[in-house]
Design a protein around this motif. Structure first.
Motif, PDB file in Angstrom:
ATOM      1  N   UNK A 337       0.849  -1.235   0.022  1.00  0.00           N
ATOM      2  CA  UNK A 337      -0.041  -0.033   0.272  1.00  0.00           C
ATOM      3  C   UNK A 337       0.673   1.280  -0.086  1.00  0.00           C
ATOM      4  N   UNK A 338       2.223   1.245   0.612  1.00  0.00           N
ATOM      5  CA  UNK A 338       2.800   2.328   0.493  1.00  0.00           C
ATOM      6  C   UNK A 338       3.664   2.610  -0.591  1.00  0.00           C
ATOM      7  N   UNK A 339       3.368   1.810  -1.831  1.00  0.00           N
ATOM      8  CA  UNK A 339       3.926   1.975  -2.955  1.00  0.00           C
ATOM      9  C   UNK A 339       5.280   0.993  -3.163  1.00  0.00           C
ATOM     10  N   UNK A 340       5.753   0.411  -2.176  1.00  0.00           N
ATOM     11  CA  UNK A 340       7.034  -0.388  -1.984  1.00  0.00           C
ATOM     12  C   UNK A 340       6.587  -2.037  -2.618  1.00  0.00           C
ATOM     13  N   UNK A 341       7.434  -2.747  -2.440  1.00  0.00           N
ATOM     14  CA  UNK A 341       7.082  -4.049  -2.874  1.00  0.00           C
ATOM     15  C   UNK A 341       7.415  -5.122  -1.748  1.00  0.00           C
ATOM     16  N   UNK A 342       6.831  -6.213  -1.732  1.00  0.00           N
ATOM     17  CA  UNK A 342       7.209  -7.328  -0.707  1.00  0.00           C
ATOM     18  C   UNK A 342       7.597  -8.730  -1.289  1.00  0.00           C
TER      19      UNK A 342
END
Length: 372
Positions: A337-342
């Motif tokens: 949701x914060x624009x990063x990736x997991x």
């Protein structure tokens, strides 16, 4: 191309692992999954450590690709919301104890009257019938009651507490997905929806497979360390000099022969093929002594080019970095949701025409309330 289930809409009332894992698989395959959660009783997987950026990694994995509706089902008017939503959904998956959905005013009969084509899948520990239907349980209990634990582990130490949830996932999740998809095909052919009763204990009992077939047909109960595959032969794990482990599955003659040559114990070839328990114990001791002479890395080098059914016991992160896992896209990057990736475990089914795709990780509670 959209996923193979892109026309399927699912209402998900499940919690923890079994139901959410099942609906995650459906979402990966393209289904539109709307997860309904209570605002005042958080699913434990939302707060279960470890956390990444303040969010549980269990939650972001199990609920990837799903929308989230925060709704107190006990509140007046909530049942009306569900009745409105069910008109446009194909499948309901719930994981409450038997009778809870009925008491909330949104049980199968009620929802079926609104949407006659509805496929309704209930996942419970013991099923909707029988003396245990209202009894609490967890994975370890279902495996025990189903007879699985009785023939796993060692005679001295007993059944092992597994690092994965076998009854929850292999039992509840996978059988729920199979049941739902079979019901979808049936509905396509007949126009008829139906109720699916998934018991994790039933599914675990069915996992007994060959041991179960033997016990029921001939009364030959499989005990711990008594059969070809459960520790009764050299088919086993062996410790290396650096306290790591290696797995040996070299059952067939061509594989056991290569194993014995690689370990410089050619005299053990006939023992590997013998069904005599004493011979099996002899080769087990020989393998134990041989593998203790080198590190895991050294043994990996020995067996790298040798087709002998011998593989290292890897950690999860080591497995994720293995060339085979990489080639199979079993580790993917999912948008947060914060624009990063997991990094997450990828979908295990590979479609040629409609590949699976995950658009986002598990969302915050009620993220989609405004859109419904």
């Amino acid at each position: 191309m959209p996923g193979p289930l892109s026309q399927l809409k699912v209402l998900d009332f499940s919690t923890l692992l079994p139901g959410p894992y099942a609906t995650m698989l459906l979402a990966d395959m393209g289904a539109d999954v709307l997860r309904v959660e209570a605002p005042d009783r958080l699913d434990l997987t939302r707060v279960m450590p470890p956390l990444e950026d303040g969010v549980s990694t269990a939650h972001t994995f199990l609920n990837r690709g799903k929308r989230s509706l925060s709704l107190d089902l006990k509140k007046e008017g909530s049942a009306d919301v569900i009745k409105r939503l069910v008109k446009e959904h194909d499948v309901v998956i719930e994981q409450f104890r038997p009778g809870v959905m009925d008491r909330l005013g949104i049980g199968y009969d009620t929802l079926k009257a609104i949407n006659p084509d509805l496929i309704y899948c209930a996942i419970t520990g013991y099923g909707q019938t029988g003396p245990y239907k209202d009894r609490a349980g967890h994975d370890i209990n279902y495996l025990s009651l189903a007879g699985v634990s009785s023939h796993c582990g060692r005679k001295e130490s007993g059944p092992p507490p597994m690092g994965i949830q076998i009854a929850d996932v292999a039992g509840g999740s996978h059988h729920a997905v199979m049941g739902v998809l079979a019901a979808v095909i049936h509905r396509q052919q007949t126009g008829e929806g139906q109720y699916i009763d998934i018991s994790m204990t039933d599914a675990a009992f069915a996992l007994n497979g060959m041991a179960g077939a033997a016990a029921l047909a001939g009364g030959q109960e499989q005990k711990q360390e008594s059969s070809m595959l459960n520790g009764g032969t050299f088919y086993d794990y062996y410790q290396t000099s650096d306290d790591r482990w290696i797995s040996v599955g070299s059952l067939e003659p061509q594989f056991s022969g290569r194993l014995c040559d690689a370990l410089d114990i050619p005299e053990m070839k006939s023992f590997a093929l013998s069904q005599n328990p004493e011979h099996q114990q002899t080769i087990r001791e020989a393998l134990k002594a041989a593998f203790a002479q080198k590190t895991l890395k050294q043994w990996e080098e020995v067996f790298a080019g040798l087709d002998a059914c011998v593989e290292p016991v890897l950690t999860i992160t080591e497995a994720a970095d293995h060339p085979q896992m990489k080639a199979r896209d079993m580790v993917i990057e999912v948008a947060k949701g914060d624009g990063g990736f997991q990094k997450q475990i990828g979908h295990p089914i590979k479609f040629s025409a409609t590949p699976c795709e995950t658009h986002y990780a598990g969302r915050r509670l009620g993220a989609d309330n405004g859109d419904l």
